[in-house]
Write an enzyme that holds these catalytic residues in place. Structure first.
Site, mmCIF file in Angstrom:
data_model
loop_
_atom_site.group_PDB
_atom_site.id
_atom_site.type_symbol
_atom_site.label_atom_id
_atom_site.label_comp_id
_atom_site.label_asym_id
_atom_site.label_seq_id
_atom_site.Cartn_x
_atom_site.Cartn_y
_atom_site.Cartn_z
ATOM 1 N N THR A 162 0.845 -1.194 0.000
ATOM 2 C CA THR A 162 0.000 0.000 0.000
ATOM 3 C C THR A 162 0.881 1.246 0.000
ATOM 4 O O THR A 162 0.648 2.188 -0.777
ATOM 5 C CB THR A 162 -0.963 -0.008 1.194
ATOM 6 O OG1 THR A 162 -1.768 -1.192 1.124
ATOM 7 C CG2 THR A 162 -1.867 1.222 1.190
ATOM 8 N N GLU A 166 1.041 4.127 -2.835
ATOM 9 C CA GLU A 166 0.724 5.533 -2.520
ATOM 10 C C GLU A 166 1.918 6.439 -2.791
ATOM 11 O O GLU A 166 1.746 7.579 -3.249
ATOM 12 C CB GLU A 166 0.247 5.677 -1.075
ATOM 13 C CG GLU A 166 -1.001 4.874 -0.711
ATOM 14 C CD GLU A 166 -2.210 5.093 -1.604
ATOM 15 O OE1 GLU A 166 -2.270 6.132 -2.286
ATOM 16 O OE2 GLU A 166 -3.079 4.207 -1.632
ATOM 17 N N HIS A 169 1.966 7.347 -6.329
ATOM 18 C CA HIS A 169 1.124 8.532 -6.619
ATOM 19 C C HIS A 169 1.841 9.810 -6.207
ATOM 20 O O HIS A 169 1.817 10.816 -6.922
ATOM 21 C CB HIS A 169 -0.190 8.474 -5.827
ATOM 22 C CG HIS A 169 -1.191 7.488 -6.315
ATOM 23 N ND1 HIS A 169 -1.537 7.340 -7.634
ATOM 24 C CD2 HIS A 169 -1.967 6.597 -5.630
ATOM 25 C CE1 HIS A 169 -2.490 6.414 -7.746
ATOM 26 N NE2 HIS A 169 -2.754 5.936 -6.539
ATOM 27 N N TRP A 177 -4.727 1.737 -14.943
ATOM 28 C CA TRP A 177 -5.876 1.629 -15.853
ATOM 29 C C TRP A 177 -6.404 3.001 -16.291
ATOM 30 O O TRP A 177 -7.327 3.094 -17.094
ATOM 31 C CB TRP A 177 -6.989 0.792 -15.216
ATOM 32 C CG TRP A 177 -7.656 1.398 -14.021
ATOM 33 C CD1 TRP A 177 -8.791 2.154 -14.025
ATOM 34 C CD2 TRP A 177 -7.249 1.314 -12.652
ATOM 35 N NE1 TRP A 177 -9.101 2.547 -12.735
ATOM 36 C CE2 TRP A 177 -8.167 2.038 -11.870
ATOM 37 C CE3 TRP A 177 -6.176 0.682 -11.983
ATOM 38 C CZ2 TRP A 177 -8.056 2.160 -10.476
ATOM 39 C CZ3 TRP A 177 -6.063 0.802 -10.613
ATOM 40 C CH2 TRP A 177 -6.995 1.532 -9.873
ATOM 41 N N ASP A 188 -2.565 5.911 -18.283
ATOM 42 C CA ASP A 188 -1.750 6.402 -17.168
ATOM 43 C C ASP A 188 -0.624 7.328 -17.608
ATOM 44 O O ASP A 188 0.238 7.671 -16.810
ATOM 45 C CB ASP A 188 -1.178 5.211 -16.397
ATOM 46 C CG ASP A 188 -0.304 4.328 -17.284
ATOM 47 O OD1 ASP A 188 -0.213 4.595 -18.504
ATOM 48 O OD2 ASP A 188 0.294 3.370 -16.757
HETATM 49 N N1 ARG Z 1 -5.676 3.592 -2.487
HETATM 50 C C1 ARG Z 1 -5.844 2.177 -2.646
HETATM 51 C C2 ARG Z 1 -7.017 1.695 -1.782
HETATM 52 O O1 ARG Z 1 -7.259 2.244 -0.730
HETATM 53 C C3 ARG Z 1 -4.585 1.422 -2.269
HETATM 54 C C4 ARG Z 1 -4.442 0.116 -2.948
HETATM 55 C C5 ARG Z 1 -3.179 -0.593 -2.493
HETATM 56 N N2 ARG Z 1 -3.129 -1.962 -2.953
HETATM 57 C C6 ARG Z 1 -2.494 -2.931 -2.277
HETATM 58 N N3 ARG Z 1 -2.419 -4.146 -2.765
HETATM 59 N N4 ARG Z 1 -1.914 -2.705 -1.149
HETATM 60 O O2 ARG Z 1 -7.712 0.769 -2.144
HETATM 61 ZN ZN ZN Z 2 -4.128 4.504 -5.943
HETATM 62 CA CA CA Z 3 0.028 3.041 -20.378
#
Ligand code: ARG
Ligand code: ZN
Ligand code: CA
Length: 256
Positions: A162, A166, A169, A177, A188
């Site tokens: 996670t 993050e 980002h 996607w 993206d």
């Molecule tokens: N912002 C995304 C959420 O809250 C984070 C996803 C992270 N994925 C992971 N496999 N840790 O869903």
């Molecule tokens: Zn995200």
């Molecule tokens: Ca792409």
């Protein structure tokens, strides 16, 4: 970029003393730093699981993360702040980022990567602020049970990914996607990641084709998809180019 960039990190553990578990231990924090230092150097052992067709794209971002050793006043620190709150849970609204709203104020966000670790509601694992936003809310927020690999970290989000996602980002990466709800019209802005319809979850089987991206299909093992922690294990060269541009541009204060 030849040299590795080291980012000083401050972790704010914002916890309600009445709720056991939220005050995570140092070991759990260190386990998260270890994951970041593998994932952003393409040194994560599970990169071996990248399908052969995409192995040449696996890229080392040359970024290292180190808990801050010096605080904003120049005093020694372990880079970990623990703040008690009366709130039982936080959300996407940035309240965790200010003491006035039951959270913890950031350290100067042009010098430190601020990571807030807390309880989050609504199934949210974490969220990030993109480069160029308000300084006082810059950084990433991670649910404590999706942080690190020990302590309260809970499967299937106990691989520390996670924070990898993050921080992607925070360094200007978009979801792989393109956040267009299956339309295939937006992507993206990275050329070497296939255009893909929507988020993947769980642990998909290769290939998963969408948006006419066969034969190889979606790069669902990319950190910027929504798969389980043990199903995501790569950034691409194109993504690293975007992260570099961010570090040399909007976030250049970290390079000095
Ligand atoms: N912002 C995304 C959420 O809250 C984070 C996803 C992270 N994925 C992971 N496999 N840790 O869903
Ligand atoms: Zn995200
Ligand atoms: Ca792409």
């Amino acid at each position: 970029r030849e040299e590795v960039v080291t980012l000083p990190v401050v972790v704010h553990v914002v916890h309600n003393p009445a709720v056991p578990g939220q005050d995570i231990g140092d070991e759990q924090i260190h386990s998260q730093l270890a994951v970041l230092n593998r994932d952003f150097r393409a040194a994560n052992p599970d990169r071996e699981k990248v399908p052969p067709v995409w192995r040449p794209l696996v890229a080392d971002a040359k970024i290292e993360f180190r808990l801050a050793a010096v605080d904003p006043e120049g005093e020694p620190t372990d880079g970990i702040i623990r703040v008690a709150t009366e709130r039982r849970s936080f959300s996407f609204d940035d309240a965790v980022k200010a003491s006035a709203t039951g959270g913890s104020d950031p350290w100067p966000t042009d010098q430190y990567l601020n990571i807030w670790v807390c309880q989050l509601g609504g199934g949210l694992l974490g969220y990030a602020q993109f480069p160029g936003g308000p300084p006082q809310t810059d950084g990433v927020v991670i649910l404590h049970t999706a942080f690190g690999t020990t302590g309260t970290a809970t499967a299937p989000f106990d691989g520390g990914r996670t924070a990898t996602h993050e921080i992607g980002h925070w360094l200007d990466l978009y979801h792989i996607w393109g956040d267009d709800d299956g339309a295939c019209t937006s992507d993206d802005r990275v050329a070497d990641t296939p255009n893909q319809a929507d988020a993947n979850t769980g642990s998909p089987v290769f290939p998963h084709i969408s948006c006419g991206n066969g034969p190889n299909g979606d790069m669902f093992m990319n950190y910027m998809d929504y798969t389980d922690d043990n199903a995501m294990f790569m950034f691409t060269r194109g993504q690293v180019t975007r992260m570099n541009a961010c570090l040399e541009g909007v976030r250049a204060s970290f390079l000095v």
